[in-house]
Every structure is written in C-alpha cells, then in structure tokens.
Design an enzyme around this catalytic site. Structure first.
Site, PDB file in Angstrom:
ATOM      1  N   TYR A 193       0.822  -1.205   0.000  1.00  0.00           N
ATOM      2  CA  TYR A 193       0.000   0.000   0.000  1.00  0.00           C
ATOM      3  C   TYR A 193       0.864   1.267   0.000  1.00  0.00           C
ATOM      4  CZ  TYR A 193      -4.780  -1.746   0.781  1.00  0.00           C
ATOM      5  OH  TYR A 193      -6.028  -2.317   0.648  1.00  0.00           O
ATOM      6  N   LYS A 241       2.958 -15.218   2.073  1.00  0.00           N
ATOM      7  CA  LYS A 241       3.147 -15.927   0.794  1.00  0.00           C
ATOM      8  C   LYS A 241       4.649 -16.180   0.685  1.00  0.00           C
ATOM      9  CE  LYS A 241       1.497 -17.614  -3.072  1.00  0.00           C
ATOM     10  NZ  LYS A 241       0.578 -18.764  -3.143  1.00  0.00           N
ATOM     11  N   ASP A 294      -3.223 -18.083   0.193  1.00  0.00           N
ATOM     12  CA  ASP A 294      -4.239 -18.756  -0.627  1.00  0.00           C
ATOM     13  C   ASP A 294      -4.920 -19.847   0.197  1.00  0.00           C
ATOM     14  OD1 ASP A 294      -1.783 -20.054  -0.623  1.00  0.00           O
ATOM     15  OD2 ASP A 294      -1.888 -20.710  -2.714  1.00  0.00           O
ATOM     16  N   ASP A 300      -6.446  -6.785   4.099  1.00  0.00           N
ATOM     17  CA  ASP A 300      -7.577  -6.118   3.438  1.00  0.00           C
ATOM     18  C   ASP A 300      -8.509  -7.168   2.839  1.00  0.00           C
ATOM     19  OD1 ASP A 300      -9.096  -3.994   2.267  1.00  0.00           O
ATOM     20  OD2 ASP A 300      -8.118  -4.437   0.357  1.00  0.00           O
ATOM     21  N   ASP A 305     -12.385  -8.762   4.447  1.00  0.00           N
ATOM     22  CA  ASP A 305     -13.664  -8.743   3.715  1.00  0.00           C
ATOM     23  C   ASP A 305     -14.249 -10.155   3.680  1.00  0.00           C
ATOM     24  OD1 ASP A 305     -13.525  -6.018   3.040  1.00  0.00           O
ATOM     25  OD2 ASP A 305     -14.310  -6.402   1.026  1.00  0.00           O
TER      26      ASP A 305
HETATM   27  C1  IPM Z   1     -10.406  -1.037   4.077  1.00  0.00           C
HETATM   28  C2  IPM Z   1     -10.678  -0.393   2.754  1.00  0.00           C
HETATM   29  C3  IPM Z   1      -9.521   0.540   2.416  1.00  0.00           C
HETATM   30  C4  IPM Z   1      -8.265  -0.295   2.302  1.00  0.00           C
HETATM   31  C5  IPM Z   1      -9.733   1.411   1.150  1.00  0.00           C
HETATM   32  C6  IPM Z   1     -11.009   2.199   1.210  1.00  0.00           C
HETATM   33  C7  IPM Z   1      -8.560   2.295   0.888  1.00  0.00           C
HETATM   34  O1  IPM Z   1     -10.877  -1.365   1.790  1.00  0.00           O
HETATM   35  O2  IPM Z   1     -10.264  -0.306   5.074  1.00  0.00           O
HETATM   36  O3  IPM Z   1     -10.353  -2.263   4.131  1.00  0.00           O
HETATM   37  O4  IPM Z   1      -7.965  -0.842   1.228  1.00  0.00           O
HETATM   38  O5  IPM Z   1      -7.558  -0.413   3.301  1.00  0.00           O
HETATM   39 MG    MG Z   2     -10.960  -3.336   2.527  1.00  0.00          MG
END
Ligand code: IPM
Ligand code: MG
Length: 358
Positions: free
Chosen positions: A141, A192, A224, A248, A252
């Site tokens: 990042y 990884k 993975d 990240d 999710d």
């Molecule tokens: C998160 C989001 C952010 C990230 C974005 C909005 C920059 O997806 O906080 O997980 O990638 O960290």
């Molecule tokens: Mg995110």
C-alpha cells in the site's frame, strides 16, 4: 477531563452510519456519564469537493489533536476519474500513515442471532470469534517506488513495491501476540513465503518474536490456503496476523462469515493506543442516502473506541450488549435480513440501539 473525538463522516453512506453512531455517543453522554466532545471534519470525496484535497490540513490537525478518531467511509464513482494520488482513499491512507496507525484490529465475531444470515452453514460459523490483525501503514500500500512508467520499447507499465522492514514486522507481530495472549493463545501468521521474499522475511521475524511468547501457539499459513480455510473451517482460527494487502482481502472474506460486511468494526492503533475507528466496509455509493445501510459496524467501532482509546470498557460492553439486544429483538437492516423478517432503516436501527442501552 473531557476527551475529544474527531468525527469524519466521509462519503456515500458515511454520513448516515456516523449519524447513528453519534446518537449512541450522545446517549452515553446524557445518561451514562461519558465526557466527550465531538468535532466533525471533512475527509475523502467530501473534502475534495470542499477544498480540493482528500485530507485537508485542518482535518489532519483535528485528528492529531483528538483523543480518538471515528471515520465513516470514503470514496465513490464521482471521484474515480481522479489520479490515484488525489482520490478520496488517499484521505484515509494519509490519516493511517500520518497518525502511524500501524495496527489494524478487525474482529470477526458472529452474533448468535445471525448464524442463519451467513451464506455458510450455521454449524460452520456458529460461535465464530476471530481477530484479524492487519499491518496498516506498510507493505504494498505504501511501498516505494510506485507509479506508471514507459519502458524503452514504448510499452506502459504500472508498478508497486511490496516492502517490509524488520521493525515494521516486529511491532505488528507483538500486537498480535499480545492480543492472542488475552484470547485463546493461538496465532496464525499469514504470508506468501513460498513466492515473495518480503513475506518470507515476515515469517522469519514473526518466528523470532514468538520466542518472547512461549504460551502462544504460532502457526504459519500461505494466504491462498488461509482464504480457503476461512470458508472451509473458520473456527480453526483465533488470531490472524498478516500484511496490509492480505489483511484487506481476508477481512472482507471474514466479514461475510459473520453475516454481512455491515457488521464488522475496526480499530487502527498507534504505539500508544491512540486510534481511529471505522467500519471495515466502504462507502457503498449504490445505497447512499437511502436509509438502508447497516450502522452496526460503525456503532461497534464506537464500542472499540470506548474500550481501546477512551478507557471506558464498561460502556463498550454496554454498547455491544445493546447491539446483541436489537438483533435478539429481530431488527434487521436489509443486508442481514432473512426470510420472513421485515427490514428497518439505518436511523431506526441506530435508534433501537440507543433505546436498548442499559
Ligand atoms: C479497508 C478499505 C480501504 C483499504 C480502502 C477504502 C482504501 O478497503 O479499510 O479495508 O484498502 O484499506
Ligand atoms: Mg478493505
């Protein structure tokens, strides 16, 4: 002493979910003796529209001076044509890096009432309680060099750099081991290492740090496989520590185990537990302004803020209990709605949490 909270609603559903969270804070002020002052600021697309910058200096200043930051969400199609360096997301990334919020705690906890809301079988997710510790200010990042270039043959190329220094890995590893010590004492480091040198090094450093935590059982897993294991048998995990980008993605994924991404809060902490608190979901521009976003992830982020930065553990538990209560009462925003249940809106859900506070 009055503590200051910088509140940055941001874009899309940000203002709606933050409005619900502010009502919870106001109720805690009015009836539970919480002594805080809320100061609002602009970030993301809202800040770009008003000032031209995703993180105006006044907002950074406000966030730096505050005892804690509460953020909604940033981004939206309106700002997608802008170059990456000037997009709303830079506001969020700038806050993370300027405030040195390197430790991102993302608990994936299943409220028992929502076992049927997950797309996975209830028996796979019932009782789920995972903590993802995501490194937040390093890795791909932020790695340099990055950008676009044109090769000698005229072909264009986009490039980013995955880089981790020893101190960056060590400090996030310590946060993860400390967290594991307070939980089930199992830590899985996700990397990884079979392909990427930076994460082979990650594995070495985490292994070295583990010597200081003999009571925590450390395992390593390739990312993975971790993604696969998280949907196959998620309860095998207690604490997961991983890089910025893997965290990240996996957070999710983990959110969906709990029924909805609208349920997951997060805390981003610096070395002194100063923190920024935000739901892990994005700005959901498709449902912005419709009063149907789930405010619970933001309200649960307020609970994390109370616990980690404001030293108000009891109030944090009160907020979490109120969230459990409204779920028990059958209130559902559309994202966690099941057959036969009527959905409530963002405002109604927020008000119900306030009413359930005891
Ligand atoms: C998160 C989001 C952010 C990230 C974005 C909005 C920059 O997806 O906080 O997980 O990638 O960290
Ligand atoms: Mg995110």
């Amino acid at each position: 002493m009055t503590q200051t909270i910088a509140v940055l609603p941001g874009d899309g559903i940000g203002p709606e979910i933050i409005a619900a969270a502010i009502k919870v804070l106001e109720a805690l002020q009015k009836s539970f003796g919480l002594n805080v002052q809320v100061e609002q600021g602009l970030v993301g697309g809202a800040a770009i529209d008003a000032t031209g910058y995703p993180l105006p200096p006044e907002t950074l200043d406000l966030a730096k001076k505050a005892d804690a930051v509460l953020l909604g969400a940033v981004g939206g199609p309106k700002w997608e044509p802008l170059p990456i360096a000037r997009r709303p997301e830079k506001g969020l990334l700038g806050l993370r890096s300027e405030l040195e919020l390197f430790a991102n705690l993302r608990p994936a906890l299943l409220f028992s009432e929502l076992a049927n809301a997950s797309t996975l079988k209830p028996e796979v997710v019932a009782g789920l309680d995972i903590l993802i510790v995501r490194e937040l200010t390093g890795g791909i990042y932020f790695g340099q060099p990055r950008g676009m270039r044109t090769l000698d043959n005229g072909e264009k190329q986009g490039f980013n750099t995955l880089v981790y220094s020893e101190s960056e890995i060590e400090r996030i590893a310590r946060v993860a081991f400390d967290s594991a010590e307070k939980r089930d004492k199992r830590l899985c480091s996700v990397d990884k290492a079979n392909v990427l040198e930076a994460t082979e090094f990650w594995r070495d450093v985490v292994t070295r740090v583990s010597q200081d935590y003999p009571d925590v059982q450390l395992t390593h897993m390739y990312v993975d496989n971790a993604a696969m294991q998280l949907v196959r048998a998620p309860k095998q995990f207690d604490v997961i520590v991983t890089t910025n980008m893997f965290g990240d993605i996996l957070s999710d994924l983990a959110s969906q185990l709990t029924g909805s991404i609208g349920m997951l809060p997060s805390a981003s902490l610096d070395a002194h537990n100063k923190g920024m608190y935000e739901p892990i979901h994005g700005s959901a521009p498709d449902i912005a302004g419709l009063n149907c976003a789930n405010p619970l992830a933001t309200i649960l982020s307020v609970a994390m803020m109370l616990r980690y930065s404001l030293n108000q553990g009891e109030l944090a538990t009160a907020v979490e209990n109120a969230v459990s209560q409204v779920l028990r009462d059958g209130l559902r925003t559309p994202d966690i709605q099941e057959e036969g249940q009527t959905a409530v809106g963002t405002r109604e859900m927020g008000d119900a949490v306030v009413a359930a506070l005891v």
